[in-house]
Scaffold this active site. Sequence first.
Site, PDB file in Angstrom:
ATOM      1  CG  MET A  37      -2.030  -1.094   1.051  1.00 26.57           C
ATOM      2  SD  MET A  37      -2.931  -0.928  -0.520  1.00 26.57           S
ATOM      3  CE  MET A  37      -4.159  -2.205  -0.371  1.00 26.57           C
ATOM      4  CB  ILE A  76       2.360   5.671  -4.824  1.00 23.73           C
ATOM      5  CG1 ILE A  76       0.923   5.757  -4.337  1.00 23.73           C
ATOM      6  CG2 ILE A  76       2.542   5.966  -6.319  1.00 23.73           C
ATOM      7  CD1 ILE A  76      -0.142   5.837  -5.342  1.00 23.73           C
ATOM      8  CG  HIS A 135      -6.741  -1.658  -8.913  1.00 25.96           C
ATOM      9  ND1 HIS A 135      -6.400  -0.920  -7.796  1.00 25.96           N
ATOM     10  CD2 HIS A 135      -7.913  -1.156  -9.355  1.00 25.96           C
ATOM     11  CE1 HIS A 135      -7.325   0.001  -7.587  1.00 25.96           C
ATOM     12  NE2 HIS A 135      -8.250  -0.125  -8.514  1.00 25.96           N
TER      13      HIS A 135
END
Length: 189
Positions: free
Chosen positions: A92, A94, A111
């Site tokens: 979690m 980026i 996803h």
Amino acid sequence: MVTVSLGVLVSGRGSNLQAIIDAINGGKLNAAIRIVISNKKDAYALERAKKAGIKTIFIDPKDFLSWQDYEQQMVSQLKANGVELVILAGFMRILTPYFVNAYKDRILNIHPALLPSFPGLHAQQQALEYGVKVTGITVHVVDEGMDTGRIILQRVVDVLSNDTVKSLSERMLRIEHQVYPEAIALYCK
Ligand code: GAR
């Protein structure tokens, strides 16, 4: 056939990691997980990996001045362990262009939506709030955008009229467990 060396990044319960471990052990995916890296100390995914005899490391974000320093540490661990393909399994955070370029076209993500619909967090909730009748799962290559990379595999999941975030997420998760190993195998081929 060549056995592909995987590195898996996790932050949580690791049910997709488990599905990948099971697919490898069941002969459905010709790969080996060289290392599992977590940014959360108590991630249950670490327990799953240890039970399967896989090397794990928790890299504590608090030990680094910047996220880029943190990513450099992840990359050096992945490279030191011979990782060819990085698998994001509920990781979690980026990734920055630094990491994406270090493993260009060699990072996959799953996803819980049919991208490009509902990127980002809480994809199942977004789908329910929008009122779509179908949603699904996407496995894609990670690029510098958020959930924007080239799509490898998608699978449609019906949204039922009485679905809650919990019921929809659970039904989707079972499909994720089939789709992720399949997509990894396809990409390796
Ligand atoms: C999965 O549902 C995965 O699709 C989602 O996090 C969950 C991780 O579960 N990933 C994302 O939302 C990425 N944007 P797991 O730890 O049990 O595999």
